[in-house]
Design a protein around this motif. Structure first.
Motif, PDB file in Angstrom:
ATOM      1  N   ARG A   1      36.630 -89.797  57.566  1.00 18.14           N
ATOM      2  CA  ARG A   1      36.787 -89.668  56.109  1.00 18.14           C
ATOM      3  C   ARG A   1      37.359 -88.300  55.746  1.00 18.14           C
ATOM      4  NH1 ARG A   1      31.439 -90.633  53.661  1.00 18.14           N
ATOM      5  NH2 ARG A   1      31.189 -88.403  53.508  1.00 18.14           N
ATOM      6  N   ALA A   2      36.811 -87.254  56.369  1.00 17.56           N
ATOM      7  CA  ALA A   2      37.286 -85.887  56.077  1.00 17.56           C
ATOM      8  C   ALA A   2      38.750 -85.735  56.485  1.00 17.56           C
ATOM      9  CB  ALA A   2      36.412 -84.872  56.819  1.00 17.56           C
ATOM     10  N   ALA A   3      39.115 -86.311  57.631  1.00 17.84           N
ATOM     11  CA  ALA A   3      40.499 -86.217  58.107  1.00 17.84           C
ATOM     12  C   ALA A   3      41.455 -86.905  57.128  1.00 17.84           C
ATOM     13  CB  ALA A   3      40.615 -86.849  59.495  1.00 17.84           C
ATOM     14  N   GLY A   4      41.039 -88.037  56.588  1.00 14.20           N
ATOM     15  CA  GLY A   4      41.864 -88.752  55.608  1.00 14.20           C
ATOM     16  C   GLY A   4      42.049 -87.906  54.348  1.00 14.20           C
ATOM     17  N   GLU A   5      40.972 -87.243  53.930  1.00 14.27           N
ATOM     18  CA  GLU A   5      41.070 -86.400  52.720  1.00 14.27           C
ATOM     19  C   GLU A   5      41.997 -85.207  52.955  1.00 14.27           C
ATOM     20  OE1 GLU A   5      36.479 -87.419  51.257  1.00 14.27           O
ATOM     21  OE2 GLU A   5      36.973 -85.431  52.035  1.00 14.27           O
ATOM     22  N   LEU A   6      41.921 -84.631  54.157  1.00 17.51           N
ATOM     23  CA  LEU A   6      42.801 -83.489  54.442  1.00 17.51           C
ATOM     24  C   LEU A   6      44.262 -83.953  54.500  1.00 17.51           C
ATOM     25  CD1 LEU A   6      43.060 -80.482  55.075  1.00 17.51           C
ATOM     26  CD2 LEU A   6      42.774 -81.022  57.505  1.00 17.51           C
ATOM     27  N   ALA A   7      44.489 -85.106  55.129  1.00 14.81           N
ATOM     28  CA  ALA A   7      45.859 -85.647  55.194  1.00 14.81           C
ATOM     29  C   ALA A   7      46.395 -85.903  53.786  1.00 14.81           C
ATOM     30  CB  ALA A   7      45.874 -86.926  56.038  1.00 14.81           C
ATOM     31  N   ASP A   8      45.543 -86.435  52.892  1.00 15.53           N
ATOM     32  CA  ASP A   8      45.966 -86.669  51.493  1.00 15.53           C
ATOM     33  C   ASP A   8      46.456 -85.375  50.852  1.00 15.53           C
ATOM     34  OD1 ASP A   8      45.196 -89.296  51.590  1.00 15.53           O
ATOM     35  OD2 ASP A   8      43.291 -88.991  50.532  1.00 15.53           O
ATOM     36  N   GLN A   9      45.664 -84.312  51.015  1.00 16.40           N
ATOM     37  CA  GLN A   9      46.012 -83.029  50.376  1.00 16.40           C
ATOM     38  C   GLN A   9      47.288 -82.434  50.976  1.00 16.40           C
ATOM     39  OE1 GLN A   9      44.869 -81.573  47.727  1.00 16.40           O
ATOM     40  NE2 GLN A   9      43.310 -83.121  47.384  1.00 16.40           N
ATOM     41  N   ILE A  10      47.433 -82.563  52.285  1.00 18.18           N
ATOM     42  CA  ILE A  10      48.638 -82.023  52.947  1.00 18.18           C
ATOM     43  C   ILE A  10      49.871 -82.773  52.453  1.00 18.18           C
ATOM     44  CG2 ILE A  10      49.824 -81.870  55.189  1.00 18.18           C
ATOM     45  CD1 ILE A  10      47.076 -81.224  56.435  1.00 18.18           C
ATOM     46  N   GLU A  11      49.754 -84.104  52.381  1.00 18.32           N
ATOM     47  CA  GLU A  11      50.913 -84.926  51.974  1.00 18.32           C
ATOM     48  C   GLU A  11      51.374 -84.657  50.553  1.00 18.32           C
ATOM     49  OE1 GLU A  11      50.220 -89.083  52.585  1.00 18.32           O
ATOM     50  OE2 GLU A  11      51.648 -89.009  54.253  1.00 18.32           O
ATOM     51  N   ARG A  12      50.453 -84.160  49.707  1.00 14.34           N
ATOM     52  CA  ARG A  12      50.830 -83.901  48.301  1.00 14.34           C
ATOM     53  C   ARG A  12      51.693 -82.665  48.151  1.00 14.34           C
ATOM     54  NH1 ARG A  12      45.042 -84.876  45.609  1.00 14.34           N
ATOM     55  NH2 ARG A  12      44.993 -87.063  46.215  1.00 14.34           N
ATOM     56  N   ARG A  13      51.811 -81.885  49.255  1.00 14.83           N
ATOM     57  CA  ARG A  13      52.533 -80.608  49.162  1.00 14.83           C
ATOM     58  C   ARG A  13      53.804 -80.639  50.009  1.00 14.83           C
ATOM     59  NH1 ARG A  13      47.341 -80.152  48.341  1.00 14.83           N
ATOM     60  NH2 ARG A  13      46.549 -78.509  46.984  1.00 14.83           N
ATOM     61  N   PRO A  14      54.807 -79.836  49.633  1.00 18.18           N
ATOM     62  CA  PRO A  14      55.991 -79.753  50.488  1.00 18.18           C
ATOM     63  C   PRO A  14      55.615 -79.072  51.800  1.00 18.18           C
ATOM     64  CG  PRO A  14      56.112 -78.164  48.680  1.00 18.18           C
ATOM     65  CD  PRO A  14      54.892 -78.998  48.430  1.00 18.18           C
ATOM     66  N   PRO A  15      56.371 -79.316  52.880  1.00 19.59           N
ATOM     67  CA  PRO A  15      56.048 -78.676  54.153  1.00 19.59           C
ATOM     68  C   PRO A  15      55.996 -77.155  54.026  1.00 19.59           C
ATOM     69  CG  PRO A  15      57.694 -80.379  54.468  1.00 19.59           C
ATOM     70  CD  PRO A  15      57.523 -80.234  52.993  1.00 19.59           C
ATOM     71  N   ALA A  16      55.061 -76.543  54.734  1.00 15.50           N
ATOM     72  CA  ALA A  16      54.894 -75.088  54.671  1.00 15.50           C
ATOM     73  C   ALA A  16      56.121 -74.397  55.255  1.00 15.50           C
ATOM     74  CB  ALA A  16      53.648 -74.689  55.449  1.00 15.50           C
ATOM     75  N   THR A  17      56.387 -73.217  54.742  1.00 18.81           N
ATOM     76  CA  THR A  17      57.563 -72.473  55.226  1.00 18.81           C
ATOM     77  C   THR A  17      57.145 -71.268  56.054  1.00 18.81           C
ATOM     78  OG1 THR A  17      57.572 -71.320  53.113  1.00 18.81           O
ATOM     79  CG2 THR A  17      59.099 -73.174  53.350  1.00 18.81           C
ATOM     80  N   GLY A  18      55.896 -71.237  56.512  1.00 15.26           N
ATOM     81  CA  GLY A  18      55.424 -70.117  57.315  1.00 15.26           C
ATOM     82  C   GLY A  18      54.670 -69.118  56.465  1.00 15.26           C
ATOM     83  N   PRO A  19      54.175 -68.040  57.094  1.00 14.40           N
ATOM     84  CA  PRO A  19      53.359 -67.071  56.351  1.00 14.40           C
ATOM     85  C   PRO A  19      54.170 -66.348  55.293  1.00 14.40           C
ATOM     86  CG  PRO A  19      53.867 -66.256  58.547  1.00 14.40           C
ATOM     87  CD  PRO A  19      54.373 -67.660  58.487  1.00 14.40           C
ATOM     88  N   ALA A  20      53.499 -65.969  54.204  1.00 15.54           N
ATOM     89  CA  ALA A  20      54.177 -65.208  53.154  1.00 15.54           C
ATOM     90  C   ALA A  20      54.545 -63.835  53.707  1.00 15.54           C
ATOM     91  CB  ALA A  20      53.244 -65.063  51.960  1.00 15.54           C
TER      92      ALA A  20
END
Ligand SMILES: Cc1cc2nc3c(=O)[nH]c(=O)nc-3n(C[C@H](O)[C@H](O)[C@H](O)COP(=O)(O)O)c2cc1C
Length: 211
Positions: free
Chosen positions: A170-189
């Motif tokens: 369940r936790a993994a599904g929730e984390l995947a949901d949150q990741i998918e809502r965002r554009p791919p990361a571009t690395g550290p600021a």
């Protein structure tokens, strides 16, 4: 296919470590979920015990040794973070807290985070809610609703029992949901990035060439 990076931080001190075991299972479940939804996933697992001395040196000097710098960049540049600590004295352990203390306090803003913990007694499972979740609230990360605690009785011969497996999924599904809502990361600021346009710094915000 979207490429996603997942940083996994384990603050377990023992070898072998039940905290690392939980971290690995959370990582595998999240990776499988993201792959099932069509992403390509790169996992970076960090055993903080390997960087314990560097973390202390960073606290004393204000500078991260090269190996720790690399880890910090990996963690702060990932699409999602899985952070797992053993419970010591009813809270996260000192190594876990110290690692997040040396990060720039803006570096995990809006980052999807799944939190987990292991302990000697299920009676301390709420340490995730009264200690670990508030720390990430301070960092303004987005912590998924399901936090995963594993007590000794949740492991059957080193594998998660049915109830623990269900919480992990369940936790993994929730984390995947949150990741998918965002554009791919571009690395550290970049901490040295200009926050103001160069022309504005010269007093010319109109874009006209400076003579
Ligand atoms: C100094 C110390 C304090 C601990 N305090 C607690 C505690 O307050 N509550 C609890 O449930 N477990 C406590 N434990 C047990 C650890 O959380 C547990 O053994 C954990 O799973 C160890 O993780 P590891 O195998 O990754 O090292 C403590 C262990 C140590 C060494």
């Amino acid at each position: 296919m979207t490429r996603r990076t997942l940083a996994v931080v384990s603050a377990g001190l023992s070898q072998p470590s039940s905290t690392r075991l939980l971290a690995d299972q959370l990582a595998a479940a999240t990776r499988d979920e993201l792959v099932r939804r069509g992403s390509e996933v790169e996992l970076h697992v960090v055993d903080l015990r390997e960087y314990a001395h560097d973390v202390v040196n960073n606290m004393l000097t204000g500078f991260a040794p090269a190996a720790l710098r690399e880890v910090i960049d990996t963690v702060t540049g990932a699409d999602g973070l899985i952070a797992v600590t053993p419970i010591f004295s009813a809270s996260y352990n000192g190594l876990f807290k110290s690692f997040f203390d040396v990060l720039d306090s803006e570096s995990l803003v809006d980052r999807p985070v799944l939190i987990g913990a292991t302990g000697g007694t299920a009676r301390h499972s709420l340490a995730l809610e009264h200690a670990v979740r508030p720390m990430f609230a301070y960092l303004r990360s987005v912590v998924v609703p399901t936090a995963v605690f594993a007590a000794p009785e949740d492991w059957a011969d080193g594998t998660a029992d049915g109830a623990l497996r269900a919480r992990i999924r369940r936790a993994a599904g929730e984390l995947a949901d949150q990741i998918e809502r965002r554009p791919p990361a571009t690395g550290p600021a970049d901490p040295f990035a200009l926050t103001t346009d160069f022309l504005q710094m010269l007093g010319r915000g109109d874009g006209e060439p400076v003579n």
